[in-house]
Design a protein around this motif. Structure first.
Motif, PDB file in Angstrom:
ATOM      1  N   LYS A  99      -2.019 -11.981  -1.136  1.00  0.00           N
ATOM      2  CA  LYS A  99      -2.724 -11.244  -2.192  1.00  0.00           C
ATOM      3  C   LYS A  99      -1.737 -10.413  -3.007  1.00  0.00           C
ATOM      4  N   ARG A 100      -2.170 -10.099  -4.231  1.00  0.00           N
ATOM      5  CA  ARG A 100      -1.364  -9.209  -5.079  1.00  0.00           C
ATOM      6  C   ARG A 100      -1.821  -7.777  -4.830  1.00  0.00           C
ATOM      7  N   ILE A 101      -0.897  -6.980  -4.274  1.00  0.00           N
ATOM      8  CA  ILE A 101      -1.289  -5.659  -3.777  1.00  0.00           C
ATOM      9  C   ILE A 101      -0.582  -4.543  -4.553  1.00  0.00           C
ATOM     10  N   GLY A 102      -1.376  -3.522  -4.938  1.00  0.00           N
ATOM     11  CA  GLY A 102      -0.800  -2.297  -5.491  1.00  0.00           C
ATOM     12  C   GLY A 102      -0.929  -1.203  -4.453  1.00  0.00           C
ATOM     13  N   VAL A 103       0.116  -0.404  -4.271  1.00  0.00           N
ATOM     14  CA  VAL A 103       0.092   0.617  -3.217  1.00  0.00           C
ATOM     15  C   VAL A 103       0.310   2.009  -3.818  1.00  0.00           C
ATOM     16  N   ILE A 104      -0.478   2.974  -3.335  1.00  0.00           N
ATOM     17  CA  ILE A 104      -0.286   4.374  -3.716  1.00  0.00           C
ATOM     18  C   ILE A 104       0.145   5.157  -2.482  1.00  0.00           C
ATOM     19  N   VAL A 142       6.697   9.140   0.456  1.00  0.00           N
ATOM     20  CA  VAL A 142       7.740   8.302   1.062  1.00  0.00           C
ATOM     21  C   VAL A 142       7.544   6.836   0.659  1.00  0.00           C
ATOM     22  N   GLU A 143       8.599   6.251   0.110  1.00  0.00           N
ATOM     23  CA  GLU A 143       8.524   4.839  -0.297  1.00  0.00           C
ATOM     24  C   GLU A 143       8.392   3.921   0.914  1.00  0.00           C
ATOM     25  N   ILE A 144       7.817   2.742   0.695  1.00  0.00           N
ATOM     26  CA  ILE A 144       7.941   1.726   1.734  1.00  0.00           C
ATOM     27  C   ILE A 144       8.523   0.482   1.089  1.00  0.00           C
ATOM     28  N   LYS A 145       9.298  -0.250   1.875  1.00  0.00           N
ATOM     29  CA  LYS A 145       9.851  -1.493   1.339  1.00  0.00           C
ATOM     30  C   LYS A 145       9.125  -2.638   2.027  1.00  0.00           C
ATOM     31  N   CYS A 146       8.484  -3.453   1.234  1.00  0.00           N
ATOM     32  CA  CYS A 146       7.715  -4.543   1.809  1.00  0.00           C
ATOM     33  C   CYS A 146       7.611  -5.597   0.726  1.00  0.00           C
ATOM     34  N   SER A 147       8.047  -6.805   1.032  1.00  0.00           N
ATOM     35  CA  SER A 147       8.217  -7.809  -0.019  1.00  0.00           C
ATOM     36  C   SER A 147       6.912  -8.185  -0.708  1.00  0.00           C
ATOM     37  N   HIS A 148       5.776  -8.110   0.000  1.00  0.00           N
ATOM     38  CA  HIS A 148       4.592  -8.575  -0.702  1.00  0.00           C
ATOM     39  C   HIS A 148       3.749  -7.474  -1.367  1.00  0.00           C
ATOM     40  N   ILE A 149       4.397  -6.348  -1.645  1.00  0.00           N
ATOM     41  CA  ILE A 149       3.726  -5.362  -2.496  1.00  0.00           C
ATOM     42  C   ILE A 149       4.124  -5.667  -3.944  1.00  0.00           C
ATOM     43  N   GLU A 150       3.136  -5.875  -4.795  1.00  0.00           N
ATOM     44  CA  GLU A 150       3.429  -6.202  -6.195  1.00  0.00           C
ATOM     45  C   GLU A 150       3.821  -4.952  -6.981  1.00  0.00           C
ATOM     46  N   HIS A 151       3.149  -3.829  -6.659  1.00  0.00           N
ATOM     47  CA  HIS A 151       3.437  -2.611  -7.416  1.00  0.00           C
ATOM     48  C   HIS A 151       3.267  -1.385  -6.513  1.00  0.00           C
ATOM     49  N   LEU A 152       4.333  -0.569  -6.436  1.00  0.00           N
ATOM     50  CA  LEU A 152       4.288   0.630  -5.584  1.00  0.00           C
ATOM     51  C   LEU A 152       4.358   1.881  -6.446  1.00  0.00           C
ATOM     52  N   GLU A 153       3.468   2.841  -6.186  1.00  0.00           N
ATOM     53  CA  GLU A 153       3.527   4.127  -6.881  1.00  0.00           C
ATOM     54  C   GLU A 153       3.637   5.241  -5.841  1.00  0.00           C
ATOM     55  N   VAL A 154       4.689   6.052  -5.963  1.00  0.00           N
ATOM     56  CA  VAL A 154       4.847   7.226  -5.105  1.00  0.00           C
ATOM     57  C   VAL A 154       4.495   8.435  -5.972  1.00  0.00           C
ATOM     58  N   LEU A 155       3.476   9.210  -5.562  1.00  0.00           N
ATOM     59  CA  LEU A 155       2.953  10.236  -6.476  1.00  0.00           C
ATOM     60  C   LEU A 155       3.811  11.498  -6.543  1.00  0.00           C
ATOM     61  N   SER A 156       4.523  11.832  -5.455  1.00  0.00           N
ATOM     62  CA  SER A 156       5.439  12.980  -5.545  1.00  0.00           C
ATOM     63  C   SER A 156       6.569  12.823  -4.541  1.00  0.00           C
ATOM     64  N   LYS A 157       7.735  12.464  -5.041  1.00  0.00           N
ATOM     65  CA  LYS A 157       8.881  12.269  -4.140  1.00  0.00           C
ATOM     66  C   LYS A 157       9.219  13.545  -3.389  1.00  0.00           C
TER      67      LYS A 157
END
Ligand code: TXA
Ligand code: MG
Length: 318
Positions: free
Chosen positions: A245-250, A254-269
């Protein structure tokens, strides 16, 4: 044609003419109309496709105007107003009879706030009436935090969007009413429970009464993207179930690295909940426009504005 402009004189002209204007506030953009114009108020409901049982917040620019609107102003409400206005607090108070029933959905109390946005405060000072302004989104959709979001929803259906930049707080006002003279918090929002309790002591929270909501911001499904949304403790484990599936993550910080995430948003580093809250809706708008199969958000810390963020994310999953 919808004008997007910072021309306050034009906005005044339109409002004086019993039409509606989208206005910036520090929380979210609102869709404003003269509270005493039935034509303008009906247009607000019509444009938003909002049911008439859902009352509107009245926006004023100075505490003196409250005399015109309410019959009771309890001491704790005065204290909250003195502390937080102009700002992201809405007070529900016993109304005077001159407030049209359309505004309050027939209830005997009216919701009021002084927003903290320079453009809208200038506008309100020039008007001879308060404006009612629900968030400028269709019923049940994500609230707008920029003029572009409003344009996306209401292009061609409203005459003007008053430009005020991106909303600083980015999440709706905290709503407080009174039952038997005791304060009750009905909607978690841009001012945290802790900040409220620092001023008036412990407050009862009643934001989950879905059957007969006192504030329909309490409706179970609200603030919702069209993309199926999940709120989970552990994003990495959860998304393993959705391989193709095409997945967007909020994520919070803390970032995560995962190849099948299409779009990652970190709201406050830096792990700042206020910053995260200010970016939440913009992020949901963005992800919702990417045609993803699902959006997965992590549960935020259960304190301060984290509680308000979790509240909105929970409603987005319904
Ligand atoms: O931050 C905000 O409050 C934004 C900006 C534009 O000021 N406005 C906003 O309005 O969020 P709206 O209409 O989207 O949400 C207002 C909430 C609704 O859930 C409504 O039911 C509740 O306030 N409300 C309004 N008047 C009420 C009343 N008289 N009694 C109980 N709830 C009321
Ligand atoms: Mg709303």
């Amino acid at each position: 044609m919808t004008i997007i402009s910072n021309d306050i004189a034009k906005a005044i002209e339109i409002l004086n003419n019993e039409d509606v204007v989208a206005i910036p506030t520090e929380t979210v953009y609102g869709l404003a109309g003269n509270i005493y114009s039935e034509k303008a108020i009906r247009k607000i409901f019509e444009v938003k496709q909002r049911p008439f049982f859902n009352p509107l917040i009245v926006h004023i620019h100075t505490i003196e105007q409250i005399e015109e609107l309410v019959s009771e102003f309890p001491a704790k409400a005065r204290k909250l107003a003195a502390t937080f206005w102009p700002g992201s607090l809405t007070l529900i108070l016993k109304k005077k009879s001159n407030i049209p029933d359309l505004i309050t959905a027939g209830k005997d109390a009216v919701a009021i706030r002084i927003p903290n946005h320079p453009v809208t405060l200038s506008l309100l000072k020039e008007l001879s009436f308060p404006v009612a302004a629900p968030s400028a989104n269709p019923f049940n959709r994500i609230s707008p935090t920029s003029s572009l979001h409003v344009e996306h929803y209401f292009k061609e259906t409203i005459p003007m969007i008053l430009e005020g930049g991106e909303c600083e707080n980015g999440i709706e006002s905290t709503i407080i009413g009174f039952e038997n003279n005791e304060p009750v918090l009905y909607r978690l929002g841009a001012i945290s429970i802790e900040e409220i309790e620092n001023v008036i002591g412990e407050i009862k929270v009643k934001n989950k009464n879905e059957k007969a909501p006192s504030a329909p911001g309490m409706l179970t499904r609200h603030y919702a993207p069209r993309t199926k949304t999940y709120l989970v403790d552990d994003v990495e484990t959860f998304i393993k179930n959705f391989k193709n599936k095409r997945i967007g993550v909020i994520k919070f910080s803390v970032e995560i690295k995962c190849s099948h995430i299409e779009h990652l948003e970190v709201l406050s580093k830096s792990g700042d909940l206020k910053e995260a809250a200010s970016k939440l809706y913009n992020t949901l708008h963005k992800l919702d426009n990417l045609n993803l199969d699902l959006i997965v958000a992590e549960i935020f810390p259960d304190f301060g504005l984290g509680k308000s963020i979790n509240d909105r994310l929970e409603r987005a999953t319904k």
